[in-house]
Write a protein that holds these residues in place. Structure first.
Motif, PDB file in Angstrom:
ATOM      1  N   UNK A  33       0.826  -1.208   0.000  1.00 16.45           N
ATOM      2  CA  UNK A  33       0.000   0.000   0.000  1.00 16.45           C
ATOM      3  C   UNK A  33       0.860   1.258   0.000  1.00 16.45           C
ATOM      4  N   UNK A  34       0.389   2.283  -0.721  1.00  9.89           N
ATOM      5  CA  UNK A  34       1.010   3.607  -0.771  1.00  9.89           C
ATOM      6  C   UNK A  34       0.002   4.600  -0.188  1.00  9.89           C
ATOM      7  N   UNK A  35       0.356   5.254   0.903  1.00  7.70           N
ATOM      8  CA  UNK A  35      -0.577   6.188   1.541  1.00  7.70           C
ATOM      9  C   UNK A  35      -0.396   7.592   0.993  1.00  7.70           C
ATOM     10  N   UNK A  36      -1.531   8.285   0.781  1.00  2.00           N
ATOM     11  CA  UNK A  36      -1.496   9.635   0.199  1.00  2.00           C
ATOM     12  C   UNK A  36      -2.540  10.530   0.857  1.00  2.00           C
ATOM     13  N   UNK A  37      -2.258  11.837   0.812  1.00  3.35           N
ATOM     14  CA  UNK A  37      -3.253  12.864   1.107  1.00  3.35           C
ATOM     15  C   UNK A  37      -3.456  13.630  -0.191  1.00  3.35           C
ATOM     16  N   UNK A  38      -4.690  13.646  -0.704  1.00  7.77           N
ATOM     17  CA  UNK A  38      -4.958  14.251  -2.014  1.00  7.77           C
ATOM     18  C   UNK A  38      -6.123  15.228  -1.894  1.00  7.77           C
ATOM     19  N   UNK A  39      -6.231  16.163  -2.844  1.00  9.80           N
ATOM     20  CA  UNK A  39      -7.369  17.091  -2.822  1.00  9.80           C
ATOM     21  C   UNK A  39      -8.677  16.347  -3.068  1.00  9.80           C
ATOM     22  N   UNK A  40      -9.738  16.783  -2.389  1.00 11.47           N
ATOM     23  CA  UNK A  40     -11.058  16.177  -2.600  1.00 11.47           C
ATOM     24  C   UNK A  40     -11.504  16.482  -4.032  1.00 11.47           C
ATOM     25  N   UNK A  41     -11.872  15.436  -4.763  1.00  9.91           N
ATOM     26  CA  UNK A  41     -12.277  15.604  -6.161  1.00  9.91           C
ATOM     27  C   UNK A  41     -12.941  14.320  -6.626  1.00  9.91           C
TER      28      UNK A  41
END
Length: 259
Positions: free
Chosen positions: A122-130
């Motif tokens: 798994x690769x964890x990310x924080x991304x913009x809501x879209x």
């Protein structure tokens, strides 16, 4: 007793008794010179136990093992048979729930069962809501998998962990084809290995632009009588795919045969 008398005493047909003899489950006490089988009254209980186990769908070879086992091993076999029956009952309950909820005129919900543990990277990310928020990081994660020499199966999985304000926290995952050491990923703070236990999933395909799919799908799952558990998965065939499979883990209720 002759085989006919023994048949009358036990309620088992002569052909059934001959079958048990052939399989060495219940051999006659002796045979006469003319080949006739002779049974004793002491064999009545054994015959009924064997037949009861057969009616409980226990395999012949397992019954043979049971008859020649010690007390401890017999109890272990009985416990294993109970677990098998509970698993069969669970499968039948799943089938009943699915068929009761199935409406052929509607978009179909499918069931997929992962019968063995599945290991992910798994690769964890924080991304913009879209819409389709993790599309922007899927391709980079695929390249990272190649750079690290990790052997994975086709398909990209997404699991959303949290949503706060304008940001979303989630993970991009790939199923491993072969085990790798967690130590090899220690230098990468956002990568880790995780194992998912055997799970039954309700699945349905959606377009990435369908913002209401979660609500409608969960409502459908509940209409089928299933309860949900765990983190939902989204499976993409490629980073640019416009459709994906939404996977909801199901909670299987199993009633104990003892209670």
């Amino acid at each position: 007793m002759t085989i006919n008398k023994f048949s009358e005493r036990t309620g088992l047909s002569p052909s059934t008794l001959r079958f048990y003899d052939q399989k060495k489950l219940l051999e006659p006490m002796k045979r006469l010179e003319n080949g006739y089988r002779i049974y004793s009254s002491d064999q009545v209980e054994k015959a009924l136990i064997i037949h009861s186990l057969r009616l409980a769908d226990i395999k012949v070879e397992d019954i043979y093992q049971f008859l020649h086992a010690g007390e401890g091993e017999k109890q272990q076999l009985i416990s294993a048979w109970r677990q098998e029956v509970e698993a069969k009952l669970s499968s039948l309950n799943i089938a009943k729930q699915y068929l009761n909820g199935l409406n052929y005129s509607e978009q179909h919900m499918h069931l997929i069962k992962w019968s063995s543990p599945t290991t992910f990277v798994w690769f964890r990310h924080v991304v913009p809501r879209a819409i389709n928020p993790f599309q922007s990081v899927m391709k980079a994660d695929m390249e990272k998998v190649k750079q690290l020499g990790i052997n994975v199966r086709p398909g990209i999985f997404i699991r959303t962990l949290d949503a706060k304000g304008a940001s979303m926290v989630g993970e991009v995952g790939f199923i491993l084809n072969e085990e790798i050491s967690s130590d090899s990923l220690k230098s990468h703070s956002n990568i880790y290995i995780d194992r998912l236990e055997p799970t039954l999933y309700a699945t349905m395909n959606f377009n990435v632009c369908d913002q209401f799919m979660c609500f409608h799908f969960i409502k459908l799952v509940h209409r089928f009588g299933f309860n949900t558990k765990g983190i939902k998965l989204e499976k993409f065939e490629s980073p640019n795919a416009q459709t994906f499979s939404y996977m909801i883990p199901l909670l299987i209720k199993r009633k104990s045969l003892l209670g």
